[in-house]
Write a protein that holds these residues in place. Sequence first.
Motif: not given
Length: 254
Positions: A10, A13, A95, A100, A103
């Motif tokens: 991932r 962020i 997250e 997102l 995700e």
Amino acid sequence: MELAIPAVERPDISGLVVEDDTPVDNLPSEKQQRLLTESLYASWAGPPSEGSEQPRPFLAAANVGLFASVKRPPLVPDFFLSVDVVPAEPRWAKENRTYLFWEFGKPPELVIEVVSNREGEELGKKRRGYAAMRIPYYVVYDPARHLGEAALHAFELRGDLHVPIQPWFETLGLGLVEWDGEFEGMGGPWLRWRREDGAVLPTGAERAESERKRAESERKRAESERKRADDAETRAQRLAARLRELGVDPDGDA
């Protein structure tokens, strides 16, 4: 021997600004956004599913950022709808607080922008931006007709472009219609979800009022039936009394 499933990498962020606490721009827009969201959760079980009558999960939200990647700025629609997704826990983790794409595994199916002035570029820059995000359906609602005579503009992604369509979204089993009525004490017009037969999706309050009226109608019907039965019994008793006065046995055979 079990094969090891590689971990999904991932993006970082940590430097991503997922909310800036900017308030909604006006009261009618806030109510419009809530009407779209609330009626779905009150009266929709998700899009049709072949071979199954089980409801499908969905996420409907207003003023939440859509992030296609960490390198591109988000777009923040007035409303979006994403089906077959469930918000992750813990809900306050960074997250999980916004949408997102990596995700949730996909973009939302539908995005709506509500026009409140001529500065939003809803039919220009934003339309191109949502097409680049691969949003299947894009809707612009312009209740004050800032952008022209039409209040409702609907688009479907075909190739790399959003092309105009009628406001019916086949894969969702939902459409949109401008509706003139009152919502929470404020007069219309409003943008409402509709079913294929044209009926609008009711809000929770509308469902409760409909049930109250149905129960009241059923109560009055039962009272009317009881009154008719009581009246019939009263007439029978009066007739029997009159026959007795005449020396006739009302229970006799002749």
